[in-house]
Design a protein around this motif. Structure first.
Motif, short mmCIF file in Angstrom:
data_model
loop_
_atom_site.label_atom_id
_atom_site.label_comp_id
_atom_site.label_asym_id
_atom_site.label_seq_id
_atom_site.Cartn_x
_atom_site.Cartn_y
_atom_site.Cartn_z
N ARG A 1 0.83 -1.21 0.00
CA ARG A 1 0.00 0.00 0.00
C ARG A 1 0.86 1.26 0.00
O ARG A 1 0.56 2.23 -0.70
CB ARG A 1 -0.91 0.01 1.23
N LYS A 2 1.93 1.25 0.78
CA LYS A 2 2.77 2.45 0.87
C LYS A 2 3.57 2.68 -0.40
O LYS A 2 3.67 3.82 -0.88
CB LYS A 2 3.72 2.32 2.07
N TYR A 3 4.13 1.61 -0.97
CA TYR A 3 5.02 1.75 -2.13
C TYR A 3 4.31 1.47 -3.46
O TYR A 3 4.96 1.42 -4.49
CB TYR A 3 6.21 0.80 -1.99
N GLN A 4 2.98 1.28 -3.41
CA GLN A 4 2.19 1.00 -4.60
C GLN A 4 2.74 -0.23 -5.34
O GLN A 4 2.93 -0.22 -6.56
CB GLN A 4 2.17 2.22 -5.54
N ALA A 5 3.01 -1.24 -4.55
CA ALA A 5 3.50 -2.51 -5.11
C ALA A 5 2.31 -3.40 -5.44
O ALA A 5 1.17 -3.12 -5.06
CB ALA A 5 4.43 -3.20 -4.11
N THR A 6 2.58 -4.48 -6.13
CA THR A 6 1.50 -5.37 -6.55
C THR A 6 1.97 -6.82 -6.50
O THR A 6 3.17 -7.10 -6.44
CB THR A 6 1.05 -5.02 -7.99
N VAL A 7 1.01 -7.72 -6.52
CA VAL A 7 1.30 -9.16 -6.56
C VAL A 7 1.25 -9.60 -8.01
O VAL A 7 0.19 -9.53 -8.65
CB VAL A 7 0.28 -9.96 -5.73
N PRO A 8 2.37 -10.03 -8.58
CA PRO A 8 2.37 -10.42 -10.00
C PRO A 8 1.76 -11.80 -10.20
O PRO A 8 1.56 -12.56 -9.24
CB PRO A 8 3.85 -10.41 -10.36
N SER A 9 1.48 -12.12 -11.44
CA SER A 9 1.08 -13.49 -11.77
C SER A 9 2.33 -14.28 -12.15
O SER A 9 3.40 -13.71 -12.36
CB SER A 9 0.07 -13.49 -12.92
N ILE A 10 2.18 -15.60 -12.25
CA ILE A 10 3.33 -16.47 -12.54
C ILE A 10 3.18 -17.04 -13.94
O ILE A 10 2.12 -17.57 -14.29
CB ILE A 10 3.43 -17.60 -11.50
N SER A 11 4.23 -16.92 -14.72
CA SER A 11 4.24 -17.49 -16.07
C SER A 11 4.94 -18.85 -16.03
O SER A 11 6.06 -18.97 -15.53
CB SER A 11 4.98 -16.55 -17.04
N GLU A 12 4.27 -19.84 -16.55
CA GLU A 12 4.87 -21.18 -16.61
C GLU A 12 5.90 -21.29 -17.73
O GLU A 12 6.66 -22.25 -17.78
CB GLU A 12 3.78 -22.23 -16.79
N GLU A 13 5.90 -20.31 -18.62
CA GLU A 13 6.81 -20.35 -19.78
C GLU A 13 7.96 -19.36 -19.63
O GLU A 13 8.61 -19.01 -20.60
CB GLU A 13 6.02 -20.05 -21.05
N GLN A 14 8.18 -18.87 -18.40
CA GLN A 14 9.25 -17.90 -18.15
C GLN A 14 9.10 -16.66 -19.02
O GLN A 14 10.08 -16.09 -19.49
CB GLN A 14 10.63 -18.55 -18.38
N ALA A 15 7.88 -16.23 -19.20
CA ALA A 15 7.61 -15.00 -19.95
C ALA A 15 7.45 -13.87 -18.96
O ALA A 15 6.49 -13.83 -18.19
CB ALA A 15 6.36 -15.16 -20.80
N ILE A 16 8.40 -12.95 -18.96
CA ILE A 16 8.41 -11.85 -17.99
C ILE A 16 7.73 -10.63 -18.59
O ILE A 16 8.00 -10.26 -19.73
CB ILE A 16 9.85 -11.51 -17.56
N GLN A 17 6.85 -10.01 -17.80
CA GLN A 17 6.21 -8.77 -18.23
C GLN A 17 6.10 -7.87 -17.00
O GLN A 17 5.32 -8.13 -16.09
CB GLN A 17 4.82 -9.05 -18.81
N LEU A 18 6.90 -6.80 -16.99
CA LEU A 18 6.91 -5.88 -15.86
C LEU A 18 6.39 -4.53 -16.33
O LEU A 18 7.00 -3.90 -17.20
CB LEU A 18 8.32 -5.75 -15.29
N LEU A 19 5.27 -4.10 -15.76
CA LEU A 19 4.62 -2.85 -16.17
C LEU A 19 4.92 -1.77 -15.14
O LEU A 19 4.64 -1.92 -13.96
CB LEU A 19 3.12 -3.05 -16.30
N ASN A 20 5.50 -0.66 -15.64
CA ASN A 20 5.86 0.45 -14.76
C ASN A 20 6.68 -0.04 -13.56
O ASN A 20 6.43 0.35 -12.42
CB ASN A 20 4.62 1.20 -14.27
N VAL A 21 7.64 -0.88 -13.84
CA VAL A 21 8.46 -1.45 -12.77
C VAL A 21 9.44 -0.41 -12.25
O VAL A 21 9.96 0.42 -13.02
CB VAL A 21 9.19 -2.72 -13.27
#
Length: 776
Positions: free
Chosen positions: A282-302
């Protein structure tokens, strides 16, 4: 995961950001030991815990835990059947209080569906009998006198002796005050003494405990209180012995539960850590990502969590992409984006939220390897290039297709041409082995490698030529370009020199122009994407506002309907009152016969039951919804159709039931409550007594046990029915009681024009508890 990558990416500093949100020693211990894992199921459980904690906070925004201290020492002591000291009992007492608070909080929780967190709350054990016993030690660490009769007796003795000693000292102060330096009682060596002038030391008998440095004051314990003080000292020793005995007894009492205490401590610490993760998010505006089984990384506004004002960037590392090569000059932020990728992966695989937007996705890697920073080793007499190459050789030997590799300035520290060739060869080796790699470099040769090599993509960091400073914006798909000529011009270098330099690199000019166009297109795409995200955020806000308005509208609608029902009932009641007046007036004028008046009044009243019926149905429905299973309820076992009775509820939620001679253990869905027969509504309404009834209408009305309003209504309807059936006489049983209903019956009969006479029944027929009515 190897410790080197955790140190390189400063994972320890990241974990320290969660420290301020923890309130338990167990939670802090778990945070210290927290490390990334490659077990997908375990990571998924941790992600689900964070999501459920977010839902829990929606229902209870102020959810908090009490502080607890480390109990590992006292648990170990109890396991060895040792005795706990006061501080350890206070720590244990606090643990039991927090366990009870969390258990009660969970049991009172509504409107939240928990699965992973339920396991934690439900496995907490409470020990009310131990908590009651531990009240003998208050929160200040004082053993209360009620801990044992003997302790209470000893303390009464101490109190009485101290009071006697104080009284003796006060008497001396009053009677022999002129012999004292000051009229006060002082303490020397733990004994109460009087400050006597040296000239009078022989006038007050007692024990000398001290003499002032000047020799003018002698501190004497009067003989009269010596024996009392000795008794107090002995009693104090008895008190310490009794307290020690009480602590031994309490230790033996709690010893069998030491493993449960340890389990509770872990559960509380884990709940505390999950709560800290949510507060951090809440303080740092972080989020819980989803998990890719194919090692496909997608980071939005990281963002990088250790930077004060990090620049958010999007990073895509699809399943078919093997390498991402970031080119361009130094100080542009290449290393930061490299570390951000690695740190986001490690945080997520440790079950922590990442600083990115919703929709972000991570892969699962067994190992993350990195060659970042100046690895020059003076002790081993290795140059920067040799040190880097030693580390790279180790990485190449250990990696597999479940690894993520990060290279900073690959091939640096040697001849540029050879360094570029080595960099391309290393990247090619990793690409062919299917190992995801991100590398930064300032070699221009790698730009062409990124363009012509399949499964490899170029990237760069944006540079503002107007301000001559980097923007730290990541541009994927665009190779980096040198801005030396533009910077030189803006810094005042002669245009002749700049043109001469450009003529020396005519081949690269076209490439730079292409890169510049790509940069412009990327910047435009980013602006459009930002606009889309802004619109999306507006839509989300609008959607939330609409939902809020809809909920408010629904509540207002229900409130208005309730008001309308109340108003309708008031209108009906008013109409009935007015109809009563009209009928009374008509009756007074003798224009209508009594049975016609009664029939008309019955028709008017028939409008009311529908409204009452709705209210009764609502009450019955609410009562049915609130009905809970409890011990003593009669049930029917679904599988066998046998009836039984619930006798107790087990800790796991199942119930024990006695079914005939057999005791059974049942789940909540394996039995049904036996519906109790509803009591028959007494014949108050006129329509119940039908003319077709063989026995005919009743000539007796029993009002005992009724409320006043209910009794008066039944009386009115009973009299109407009696008149319609041409009865000459009826009996009304109202009992004696407080006399309220009897008075109401009397007042009603006096007002009724159809009643000729009425009076109490004979003594053998009910006496003053029954009224006999005779009609005209």
């Amino acid at each position: 995961m190897n410790q080197k990558i955790l140190d390189t990416l400063e994972f320890g500093k990241v974990k320290s950001l969660f420290q301020p949100f923890l309130v338990t020693a167990q939670g802090r211990n778990e945070l210290v030991s927290l490390a990334p894992t490659a077990e997908t199921k375990r990571i998924q459980v941790q992600f689900e815990e964070m999501r459920e904690m977010a839902e829990l906070f929606v229902e209870s925004p102020h959810f908090a835990l009490g502080e607890t201290s480390d109990i590992s020492g006292l648990v170990a002591r109890l396991a060895l059947e040792g005795q706990l000291n006061i501080e350890e009992f206070l720590a244990l007492k606090r643990l039991l209080e927090v366990s009870k608070h969390l258990k009660e909080f969970y049991e009172d929780l509504e409107n939240v569906q928990l699965e992973q967190l339920s396991r934690l709350f439900e496995n907490l054990e409470v020990f009310p009998h131990l908590q009651g016993s531990l009240q003998a030690i208050n929160d200040a660490g004082f053993v209360e006198s009620f801990a044992s009769p003997e302790l209470a007796k000893i303390r009464r003795t101490i109190q009485e002796s101290e009071e006697q000693a104080r009284q003796v000292m006060q008497d001396i102060l009053k009677k022999q005050g002129e012999m004292l330096v000051e009229a006060i009682i002082v303490n020397r060596n733990g004994r109460n003494v009087l400050p006597v002038k040296n000239t009078y030391r022989n006038r007050i008998s007692g024990i000398v405990h001290d003499i002032s440095s000047s020799g003018t004051t002698v501190y004497i314990e009067p003989r009269a209180v010596v024996n009392l003080n000795e008794a107090i000292t002995n009693a104090r020793a008895d008190e310490r012995h009794e307290i020690n005995r009480i602590l031994t007894e309490l230790s033996a009492m709690v010893q069998p539960y030491h493993s449960s205490f340890k389990n509770n401590a872990w559960l509380i610490g884990h709940i505390d850590l999950v709560r800290a993760k949510h507060l951090f998010a809440r303080k740092y505006q972080a989020t819980v990502p989803s998990i890719s089984e194919e090692q496909a990384i997608q980071l939005l506004n990281v963002r990088h969590p250790l930077l004060e004002k990090p620049v958010p960037n999007d990073l895509y590392f699809g399943k078919d992409l093997a390498a991402l090569v970031i080119t361009g000059p130094n100080t542009g932020g290449k290393t930061i984006i490299l570390k951000t990728l690695g740190l986001s992966q490690i945080m997520a695989q440790a079950g922590l939220p990442i600083l990115a937007d919703q929709g972000s996705r991570i892969g699962i890697f067994e190992e993350v390897y990195a060659d970042i920073g100046d690895e020059q080793s003076i002790e081993q007499s290795l140059s920067t290039f040799s040190s880097h190459m030693t580390n790279i050789v180790r990485i190449l030997d250990e990696v597999n297709d479940r690894s993520l590799v990060l290279f900073d300035e690959l091939g640096a520290g040697t001849d540029p041409q050879e360094g570029a060739a080595l960099a391309m060869a290393i990247l090619d080796d990793l690409r062919l082995r299917g190992i995801k790699t991100m590398a930064t470099t300032h070699y221009p040769e790698l730009k062409a490698y990124g363009i012509h090599t399949p499964h490899v993509e170029n990237a760069s960091m944006e540079f503002d030529t107007t301000t001559l400073s980097p923007t730290y914006r990541f541009m994927q798909g665009v190779p980096g370009r040198s801005n030396a000529f533009e910077i030189a011009k803006r810094l005042g270098l002669s245009s002749i020199i700049v043109k001469e330099a450009q003529s020396q690199t005519l081949g690269n000019t076209d490439v730079n122009q292409i890169i510049e166009k790509l940069e412009q297109q990327t910047a435009e795409s980013r602006r459009r994407l930002d606009n889309i995200k802004a619109v999306e955020q507006e839509n989300l806000k609008f959607n939330r506002v609409l939902k809020k308005l809809y909920n408010e509208f629904s509540r207002e609608k229900e409130n208005e309907l309730d008001k309308a029902r109340v108003e309708a009932q008031e209108i009906v009641n008013l109409a009935l009152e007015e109809s009563e007046e009209i009928l009374k007036h008509l009756h007074d004028q003798a224009q209508l016969k009594p049975h016609q008046i009664i029939e008309a009044k019955t028709q008017l009243k028939s409008l009311v039951p529908e409204q009452k019926k709705l209210a009764q149905n609502k009450v019955l429905k609410k009562a049915k919804a609130q009905r809970a299973v409890k011990v003593g309820d009669d049930i029917t076992v679904t599988a066998y159709g046998q009836r039984g009775t619930l006798t107790s509820q087990l800790k796991d939620g199942r119930w024990e039931a006695q079914v005939g001679l057999i005791k059974m253990t049942l789940k909540a869905d394996e039995f049904e409550l036996v519906k109790k027969e509803e009591p028959q509504v007494k014949a108050k309404q006129v329509n119940v007594v039908k003319r077709s009834n063989v026995k005919g209408p009743s000539a007796r009305l029993d009002l005992r046990g009724k409320r006043y309003e209910e009794a008066m209504q039944e009386l009115d309807e009973f009299i109407d029915q009696a008149l319609l059936n041409n009865m000459a006489q009826v009996d009304i049983i109202h009992g004696i009681g407080t006399g309220v209903i009897r008075e109401g019956v009397t007042k009603y009969l006096r007002r009724n024009k159809n009643v000729k006479t009425f009076g109490y029944a004979p003594q053998n027929a009910g006496g003053s508890g029954c009224t006999i009515v005779v009609f005209q």
